[in-house]
Motif scaffolding. Structure first.
Motif, PDB file in Angstrom:
ATOM      1  N   ALA A  73     -27.525  11.268  10.682  1.00 36.47           N
ATOM      2  CA  ALA A  73     -27.231  12.587  11.249  1.00 36.47           C
ATOM      3  C   ALA A  73     -28.338  13.066  12.180  1.00 36.47           C
ATOM      4  O   ALA A  73     -28.168  14.051  12.892  1.00 36.47           O
ATOM      5  CB  ALA A  73     -27.016  13.610  10.126  1.00 36.47           C
ATOM      6  N   GLY A  74     -29.483  12.385  12.180  1.00 35.82           N
ATOM      7  CA  GLY A  74     -30.593  12.770  13.047  1.00 35.82           C
ATOM      8  C   GLY A  74     -31.169  14.119  12.702  1.00 35.82           C
ATOM      9  O   GLY A  74     -31.647  14.849  13.571  1.00 35.82           O
ATOM     10  N   VAL A  75     -31.157  14.442  11.436  1.00 34.86           N
ATOM     11  CA  VAL A  75     -31.531  15.783  10.989  1.00 34.86           C
ATOM     12  C   VAL A  75     -32.992  16.115  11.250  1.00 34.86           C
ATOM     13  O   VAL A  75     -33.310  17.176  11.767  1.00 34.86           O
ATOM     14  CB  VAL A  75     -31.211  15.956   9.489  1.00 34.86           C
ATOM     15  CG1 VAL A  75     -31.636  17.324   8.995  1.00 34.86           C
ATOM     16  CG2 VAL A  75     -29.736  15.737   9.245  1.00 34.86           C
ATOM     17  N   PHE A  76     -33.891  15.212  10.925  1.00 34.92           N
ATOM     18  CA  PHE A  76     -35.315  15.519  11.015  1.00 34.92           C
ATOM     19  C   PHE A  76     -36.004  14.797  12.166  1.00 34.92           C
ATOM     20  O   PHE A  76     -37.159  14.409  12.064  1.00 34.92           O
ATOM     21  CB  PHE A  76     -36.016  15.202   9.694  1.00 34.92           C
ATOM     22  CG  PHE A  76     -35.471  15.981   8.534  1.00 34.92           C
ATOM     23  CD1 PHE A  76     -35.348  17.360   8.607  1.00 34.92           C
ATOM     24  CD2 PHE A  76     -35.067  15.347   7.385  1.00 34.92           C
ATOM     25  CE1 PHE A  76     -34.839  18.090   7.552  1.00 34.92           C
ATOM     26  CE2 PHE A  76     -34.561  16.067   6.314  1.00 34.92           C
ATOM     27  CZ  PHE A  76     -34.440  17.432   6.398  1.00 34.92           C
ATOM     28  N   MET A  77     -35.309  14.649  13.259  1.00 27.15           N
ATOM     29  CA  MET A  77     -35.912  14.018  14.436  1.00 27.15           C
ATOM     30  C   MET A  77     -36.861  14.992  15.121  1.00 27.15           C
ATOM     31  O   MET A  77     -36.670  16.203  15.057  1.00 27.15           O
ATOM     32  CB  MET A  77     -34.835  13.617  15.434  1.00 27.15           C
ATOM     33  CG  MET A  77     -33.920  12.539  14.958  1.00 27.15           C
ATOM     34  SD  MET A  77     -32.762  12.152  16.247  1.00 27.15           S
ATOM     35  CE  MET A  77     -33.129  10.441  16.452  1.00 27.15           C
ATOM     36  N   THR A  78     -37.846  14.439  15.777  1.00 30.62           N
ATOM     37  CA  THR A  78     -38.734  15.280  16.570  1.00 30.62           C
ATOM     38  C   THR A  78     -37.981  15.746  17.811  1.00 30.62           C
ATOM     39  O   THR A  78     -36.936  15.198  18.165  1.00 30.62           O
ATOM     40  CB  THR A  78     -39.990  14.502  17.002  1.00 30.62           C
ATOM     41  OG1 THR A  78     -39.594  13.421  17.845  1.00 30.62           O
ATOM     42  CG2 THR A  78     -40.764  13.986  15.807  1.00 30.62           C
ATOM     43  N   ALA A  79     -38.520  16.729  18.490  1.00 25.08           N
ATOM     44  CA  ALA A  79     -37.873  17.249  19.692  1.00 25.08           C
ATOM     45  C   ALA A  79     -37.715  16.156  20.745  1.00 25.08           C
ATOM     46  O   ALA A  79     -36.697  16.078  21.432  1.00 25.08           O
ATOM     47  CB  ALA A  79     -38.662  18.425  20.253  1.00 25.08           C
ATOM     48  N   ASN A  80     -38.710  15.288  20.886  1.00 27.15           N
ATOM     49  CA  ASN A  80     -38.626  14.195  21.858  1.00 27.15           C
ATOM     50  C   ASN A  80     -37.597  13.155  21.456  1.00 27.15           C
ATOM     51  O   ASN A  80     -36.844  12.658  22.287  1.00 27.15           O
ATOM     52  CB  ASN A  80     -39.993  13.531  22.041  1.00 27.15           C
ATOM     53  CG  ASN A  80     -40.983  14.430  22.732  1.00 27.15           C
ATOM     54  OD1 ASN A  80     -40.599  15.337  23.474  1.00 27.15           O
ATOM     55  ND2 ASN A  80     -42.255  14.196  22.489  1.00 27.15           N
ATOM     56  N   ASP A  81     -37.568  12.810  20.180  1.00 20.96           N
ATOM     57  CA  ASP A  81     -36.604  11.819  19.701  1.00 20.96           C
ATOM     58  C   ASP A  81     -35.172  12.336  19.784  1.00 20.96           C
ATOM     59  O   ASP A  81     -34.237  11.572  19.942  1.00 20.96           O
ATOM     60  CB  ASP A  81     -36.899  11.426  18.256  1.00 20.96           C
ATOM     61  CG  ASP A  81     -38.163  10.630  18.113  1.00 20.96           C
ATOM     62  OD1 ASP A  81     -38.620  10.060  19.130  1.00 20.96           O
ATOM     63  OD2 ASP A  81     -38.701  10.570  16.996  1.00 20.96           O
ATOM     64  N   ARG A  82     -35.013  13.639  19.667  1.00 19.95           N
ATOM     65  CA  ARG A  82     -33.689  14.241  19.657  1.00 19.95           C
ATOM     66  C   ARG A  82     -32.911  13.923  20.928  1.00 19.95           C
ATOM     67  O   ARG A  82     -31.698  13.828  20.925  1.00 19.95           O
ATOM     68  CB  ARG A  82     -33.805  15.752  19.464  1.00 19.95           C
ATOM     69  CG  ARG A  82     -32.507  16.381  19.031  1.00 19.95           C
ATOM     70  CD  ARG A  82     -32.686  17.792  18.546  1.00 19.95           C
ATOM     71  NE  ARG A  82     -33.575  17.952  17.431  1.00 19.95           N
ATOM     72  CZ  ARG A  82     -33.307  17.596  16.172  1.00 19.95           C
ATOM     73  NH1 ARG A  82     -32.181  17.018  15.895  1.00 19.95           N
ATOM     74  NH2 ARG A  82     -34.172  17.807  15.213  1.00 19.95           N
ATOM     75  N   HIS A  83     -33.613  13.724  22.029  1.00 17.75           N
ATOM     76  CA  HIS A  83     -32.936  13.462  23.295  1.00 17.75           C
ATOM     77  C   HIS A  83     -32.642  11.981  23.507  1.00 17.75           C
ATOM     78  O   HIS A  83     -32.021  11.616  24.487  1.00 17.75           O
ATOM     79  CB  HIS A  83     -33.766  14.005  24.457  1.00 17.75           C
ATOM     80  CG  HIS A  83     -33.926  15.487  24.390  1.00 17.75           C
ATOM     81  ND1 HIS A  83     -32.881  16.359  24.539  1.00 17.75           N
ATOM     82  CD2 HIS A  83     -35.011  16.251  24.140  1.00 17.75           C
ATOM     83  CE1 HIS A  83     -33.310  17.601  24.408  1.00 17.75           C
ATOM     84  NE2 HIS A  83     -34.607  17.558  24.158  1.00 17.75           N
ATOM     85  N   THR A  84     -33.085  11.139  22.563  1.00 21.58           N
ATOM     86  CA  THR A  84     -32.847   9.711  22.724  1.00 21.58           C
ATOM     87  C   THR A  84     -32.012   9.122  21.603  1.00 21.58           C
ATOM     88  O   THR A  84     -31.748   7.932  21.607  1.00 21.58           O
ATOM     89  CB  THR A  84     -34.186   8.942  22.794  1.00 21.58           C
ATOM     90  OG1 THR A  84     -34.909   9.181  21.595  1.00 21.58           O
ATOM     91  CG2 THR A  84     -34.992   9.359  23.998  1.00 21.58           C
TER      92      THR A  84
END
Length: 135
Positions: A73-84
Motif C-alpha cells: 500500500a506504500g503507507v510509510f514511504m518517504t516523500a521522495n519515494d512516494r513519487h516513484t
C-alpha cells in the motif's frame, strides 16, 4: 482484545515498517494498532478461537501479512519515494496518478481481507467448529 503477544507483535511490525519523517507519530501508531487489531480479529473470526488462545506459530505469518500490506500500500514511504512507487491508481485522459498515503490506507483498511486462500489453508489447521466443547 486479549492477544497475549500484542506488544511483541507491535514492536516487530514497527521494526519492519519504521516511521518516516512524512508520517505523524499519532497517525503511525493509529495505523499500526488498527492494522494489528484488524488482522487478529480476522484470524479470530476465521478460526473461532479466542484471541488469548491463538497459537504463537501464527505470529510470524501475521507479521509477514501486515508488513506485506504496509509495503504494497506504500503507507510509510518517504516523500521522495512516494513519487516513484506505490501507485494506487492511474486515470486516462487528464493524467492523474495517486500514490499511497497513510490517510488513504486507514480508510481502506476496513475493506482489506488479510485472509486469502493461502492463509485460509494455514489457519484451517487451528480452526474450531462453533458450538463444540473443547477442553
Amino acid at each position: 482484545m486479549a492477544f497475549p503477544r500484542l506488544d511483541e507483535l507491535t514492536n516487530n511490525i514497527k521494526k519492519l515498517q519504521p516511521k518516516t519523517d512524512s508520517v505523524d507519530q499519532a497517525v503511525y501508531d493509529l495505523l499500526i494498532n488498527t492494522a494489528i487489531d484488524k488482522i487478529i480479529n480476522d484470524v479470530v473470526a476465521f478460526t473461532n478461537l479466542p484471541a488469548a488462545e491463538l497459537p504463537p506459530v501464527l505470529d510470524t505469518t501475521i507479521l509477514l501479512k501486515l508488513s506485506g500490506w504496509f509495503t504494497d500500500a506504500g503507507v510509510f514511504m518517504t516523500a521522495n519515494d512516494r513519487h516513484t512507487g506505490a501507485v494506487t491508481s492511474v486515470k486516462e485522459g487528464d493524467t492523474q496518478i495517486n500514490y499511497g498515503n497513510p490517510q488513504n490506507a486507514l480508510q481502506s483498511l476496513g475493506s482489506v481481507s488479510f485472509i486469502d486462500n493461502d492463509f485460509k489453508s494455514f489457519l484451517s489447521r487451528y480452526r474450531r467448529i462453533r458450538g463444540w466443547k473443547y477442553d
